[in-house]
Design an enzyme around this catalytic site. Structure first.
Site, PDB file in Angstrom:
ATOM      1  N   GLU A 167      47.859   7.282 -49.568  1.00 35.91           N
ATOM      2  CA  GLU A 167      48.887   6.466 -50.182  1.00 35.91           C
ATOM      3  C   GLU A 167      50.191   6.485 -49.373  1.00 35.91           C
ATOM      4  O   GLU A 167      50.792   5.456 -49.117  1.00 35.91           O
ATOM      5  CB  GLU A 167      49.144   7.030 -51.563  1.00 35.91           C
ATOM      6  CG  GLU A 167      49.452   5.990 -52.551  1.00 35.91           C
ATOM      7  CD  GLU A 167      49.301   6.565 -53.938  1.00 35.91           C
ATOM      8  OE1 GLU A 167      49.128   7.788 -54.074  1.00 35.91           O
ATOM      9  OE2 GLU A 167      49.387   5.773 -54.868  1.00 35.91           O
ATOM     10  N   LYS A 180      26.098  17.566 -25.327  1.00 33.34           N
ATOM     11  CA  LYS A 180      25.794  16.222 -24.831  1.00 33.34           C
ATOM     12  C   LYS A 180      25.704  15.330 -26.062  1.00 33.34           C
ATOM     13  O   LYS A 180      24.811  15.482 -26.893  1.00 33.34           O
ATOM     14  CB  LYS A 180      24.476  16.214 -24.066  1.00 33.34           C
ATOM     15  CG  LYS A 180      24.170  14.846 -23.488  1.00 33.34           C
ATOM     16  CD  LYS A 180      23.032  14.923 -22.487  1.00 33.34           C
ATOM     17  CE  LYS A 180      22.787  13.627 -21.757  1.00 33.34           C
ATOM     18  NZ  LYS A 180      22.742  12.430 -22.544  1.00 33.34           N
ATOM     19  N   CYS A 183      10.837   4.258 -69.112  1.00 30.49           N
ATOM     20  CA  CYS A 183       9.855   4.709 -68.112  1.00 30.49           C
ATOM     21  C   CYS A 183      10.166   6.176 -67.781  1.00 30.49           C
ATOM     22  O   CYS A 183      11.327   6.524 -67.517  1.00 30.49           O
ATOM     23  CB  CYS A 183       9.970   3.846 -66.862  1.00 30.49           C
ATOM     24  SG  CYS A 183       9.080   4.493 -65.438  1.00 30.49           S
TER      25      CYS A 183
HETATM   26  S1  IVH Z   1      29.329  13.968 -17.997  1.00 32.51           S
HETATM   27  C1  IVH Z   1      27.869  11.970 -14.577  1.00 32.51           C
HETATM   28  N1  IVH Z   1      29.334  15.029 -20.366  1.00 32.51           N
HETATM   29  O1  IVH Z   1      25.215  11.195 -21.197  1.00 32.51           O
HETATM   30  C2  IVH Z   1      27.917  11.140 -15.771  1.00 32.51           C
HETATM   31  N2  IVH Z   1      28.152  12.994 -20.116  1.00 32.51           N
HETATM   32  O2  IVH Z   1      22.692  10.875 -19.856  1.00 32.51           O
HETATM   33  C3  IVH Z   1      27.882  11.928 -17.034  1.00 32.51           C
HETATM   34  N3  IVH Z   1      27.146  12.141 -22.181  1.00 32.51           N
HETATM   35  O3  IVH Z   1      26.204   8.415 -19.338  1.00 32.51           O
HETATM   36  C4  IVH Z   1      29.209  12.322 -17.449  1.00 32.51           C
HETATM   37  N4  IVH Z   1      27.854  13.779 -23.482  1.00 32.51           N
HETATM   38  O4  IVH Z   1      27.513   8.851 -21.478  1.00 32.51           O
HETATM   39  C5  IVH Z   1      28.902  14.003 -19.618  1.00 32.51           C
HETATM   40  N5  IVH Z   1      29.503  16.105 -22.404  1.00 32.51           N
HETATM   41  C6  IVH Z   1      29.056  15.084 -21.685  1.00 32.51           C
HETATM   42  C7  IVH Z   1      28.281  14.025 -22.237  1.00 32.51           C
HETATM   43  C8  IVH Z   1      27.846  13.007 -21.413  1.00 32.51           C
HETATM   44  C9  IVH Z   1      27.176  12.639 -23.432  1.00 32.51           C
HETATM   45  C10 IVH Z   1      26.436  10.898 -21.800  1.00 32.51           C
HETATM   46  C11 IVH Z   1      27.182  10.031 -20.815  1.00 32.51           C
HETATM   47  C12 IVH Z   1      26.195   9.752 -19.717  1.00 32.51           C
HETATM   48  C13 IVH Z   1      24.898  10.134 -20.330  1.00 32.51           C
HETATM   49  C14 IVH Z   1      23.901  10.549 -19.277  1.00 32.51           C
END
Ligand code: IVH
Length: 650
Positions: free
Chosen positions: A31, A110, A419
């Site tokens: 709010e 990742k 039911c």
């Molecule tokens: S490092 C060198 N760090 O995974 C290019 N990538 O499978 C990668 N991704 O295209 C950059 N988490 O979009 C990096 N902690 C992370 C990541 C990451 C997800 C993705 C990224 C990349 C893909 C590759």
């Protein structure tokens, strides 16, 4: 508002949003935020030449794009090489140690989403580009600006590319899919597709509604000067970006393995989907030395988690009848182990969805399981059919009570109010955590009570006796007493829980809270106009509520008489204002009768009392204030005039 005040307010709004979205630690109510936002918006309408780039109003574009233009990244976006086990990890480390033996590592999750490149120049967000082929992607700047975890302005003024992953958190993913199903659209197969699909919407207003989250993982072109990647990332977070839920430094393969195992174990508790861990060389100088293969940088690796998607066979489709009578098809699968759990069932959403995907009994299918996301079929492997597969028929009669079903397309419903499935499930729902929270009244017990003929409606719960329970199998005195006490304890529960427990279609927890706040115990008499005036209350919700009350008012009154739900106090319902929850004393002659002013202050959530003490927050005085005023001064209690009170309120 002066320009100086406008600038301060924009800064304040950004601070609120940063705490809410980036730190997950709100410091203002919705709010307060909305009120300030509206004021800022008004100022900007009057002074369009003075609008600040970082103003939150600049996030919401309303221009529907015809398509996306291509845009080149300033430096290439690479891919990651995958490893799947400890041995492969060790081999990677040995390979790079041959080139340079003195290295350490930085580990991050990742994220499973869509990659995004942000270009900032002179501290301003200039462009957001999808990964594309790594050299060139699509310019989606309009959409990117709607993402609250991406700052529009940063304090770093040199040209910089900030790269990261756009994700959809698991809860949000479920919410979006529910909404899509309701609208007759196909649900997204997984959060990754949902994130990518949301980023590429031609209408930025659609993207804005998807609550996307950006998590930075690195930089492209930049002129920063850091020795370690871990320090560089801390600097990036300090610019206003969101930190990953976990990150750690490691000195060798064993340490990386420990971090990996921890992340793997904890992944389900993270709000977003992860598909592995990325281990990166921490010394930035070594990145250049190690260089790239044709596809990948040599200085980082993705250590993948075991797949959460597996192939299995659809053995059968069974039907479940929920408390609203909706018949949901459920897939019975050839049991398959995914990530430590045996999956035998998956949701199929509804029959339209089965037809759209052309799912047949006997098909090989891909099943996705991840954490709290219910297992679902993401793909049918039609190429593997041998002709023996059977089409799933739409049911005509209720699998539980046998009565004829109403087929509304996406939804198929059992219309029979008595039911067994509907009754039992609505009692289970009534007792559940987000409703009356009756401990010990779970699925099994409700079924047992129903089958024994003791409980045919929620009202019957309240006349259960010790003797009746003791006659049931598995009930000893302690268990029976606990259950009766838990039922008794649900009396006097908060009103919103009671409303939620009624199980009215489209009226969930949030709507129930709003009804309780806005109308108190009069909620049941609210008319269409009053309902639609509540923020976020749509036609469908109002219609469903009114229809429910038309049919069930008698039952609701009977339940209320037994449960006696408690409406929120005025203090709880009042909007934020300087007098909310404050102890106030009125004295002297005022412009209106004192009772009227008292009533008004009480509406604002103040506690108005007649005598001054140290605990009093304000003494509000009119003319000829006497002893109460003197006492306030003596006690050091704040005194204000009626006029000042009005200024504070309006
Ligand atoms: S490092 C060198 N760090 O995974 C290019 N990538 O499978 C990668 N991704 O295209 C950059 N988490 O979009 C990096 N902690 C992370 C990541 C990451 C997800 C993705 C990224 C990349 C893909 C590759």
């Amino acid at each position: 508002m002066t320009y100086e005040e406008y600038k301060k307010n924009v800064e304040l709004l950004n601070k609120y949003a940063y705490h809410y979205y980036v730190l997950d630690d709100p410091i203002a109510t919705d709010e307060e935020y909305d009120r300030l936002y509206k004021q800022v918006e008004e100022y900007e309408k009057e002074h369009p030449d003075k609008i600040l780039k970082e103003s939150p109003t600049q996030r919401v574009g309303d221009r529907v794009a015809e398509g996306f233009e291509k845009a080149r990244h300033l430096s290439r976006m690479w891919s990651l090489e995958d490893v799947f086990n400890h041995q492969e990890l060790v081999e990677w480390i040995e390979r790079i140690k041959k080139i340079d033996s003195d290295i350490s590592f930085y580990c991050e999750p990742k994220f499973d989403g869509a990659s995004l490149n942000l270009i900032y120049e002179n501290g301003e967000l200039k462009m957001g580009i999808t990964r594309g082929d790594g050299v060139e992607g699509e310019n989606i700047t309009q959409n990117v600006k709607t993402i609250q975890t991406i700052p529009l302005v940063i304090k770093e003024t040199s040209l910089i590319e900030i790269r990261g992953e756009v994700v959809i958190e698991k809860e949000e993913f479920d919410r979006i899919n529910e909404e899509r199903l309701k609208n007759g659209e196909s649900p997204f197969a997984n959060p990754r597709n949902a994130a990518a699909g949301s980023l590429r919407q031609l209408d930025p207003r659609v993207t804005a509604k998807r609550n996307l989250v950006f998590l930075p993982y690195g930089v492209g072109v930049n002129s920063l000067d850091f020795e370690y990647l871990s320090d560089l990332m801390e600097y990036i977070y300090s610019l206003g970006f969101k930190k990953p839920p976990f990150r750690a430094k490691a000195k060798d393969a064993d340490a990386i393995e420990v971090i990996y195992q921890k992340m793997k174990e904890e992944r389900e508790s993270y709000p977003m989907m992860l598909d592995g861990m990325v281990a990166k060389v921490n010394e930035l100088q070594k990145h250049e030395e190690l260089g790239y293969t044709v596809k990948y940088p040599r200085f980082m690796i993705a250590y993948k988690f075991p797949a959460v998607e597996k192939v299995t066979r659809l053995k059968n489709v069974i039907l479940q009848v929920g408390r609203t009578g909706v018949v949901t098809p459920v897939a019975v699968l050839e049991p398959v182990e995914i990530e430590g759990a045996v999956v035998e069932r998956a949701t199929l959403h509804n029959f339209d969805e089965i037809e759209r995907k052309d799912i047949r009994i006997g098909d090989y299918v891909i099943v996705l399981r991840s954490g709290d996301v219910i297992p679902k079929i993401t793909k049918v492997l039609k190429e593997r059919r041998d002709g023996s597969e059977k089409v799933v028929e739409r049911p005509k009669s209720c699998p539980v009570c046998g009565s004829e079903l109403l087929d509304e397309g996406a939804l198929i419903k059992c219309q029979n109010l008595s039911c067994e499935a509907r009754v039992v499930n609505s009692i289970i729902y009534f007792a559940s955590k987000q409703c009356l929270n009756i401990d010990g009244l779970g699925e099994k017990i409700v079924e047992q009570l129903y089958k024994a003929g003791l409980v045919k409606s929620v009202l019957d719960l309240y006349s259960l006796t010790m003797e009746q329970l003791l006659r049931l199998e598995g009930f000893k005195e302690k268990k029976a007493r606990n259950l009766l006490e838990a039922i008794e304890a649900s009396k006097g529960s908060e009103l919103w829980r009671f409303i939620n427990a009624l199980g009215i279609e489209h009226i969930g927890e949030v709507a129930s809270k709003m009804l309780a706040q806005a109308f108190g115990l009069e909620y049941k008499n609210a008319n269409e106009e009053e309902l639609l005036a509540l923020e976020g209350f749509g036609e469908e919700m109002a219609k469903s509520f009114l229809e429910f009350m038309r049919v069930n008012k008698e039952t609701v009154l009977k339940l209320e008489a037994v449960i006696r739900p408690v409406p929120p106090t005025r203090e709880e319902t009042a909007a934020e204002n300087p007098f909310k929850g404050k102890r106030v004393v009125l004295t002297g002659t005022m412009s209106r009768p004192r009772d009227e002013i008292k009533e008004m202050l009480e509406k604002f959530g103040a506690k108005v009392s007649s005598s001054v003490s140290k605990k009093t927050d304000y003494v509000i005085h009119g003319e000829d204030a006497g002893s109460k005023y003197d006492k306030a001064v003596a006690l050091g209690v704040k005194t204000i005039t009626e006029e000042e009170m009005r200024e504070m309120l309006f």
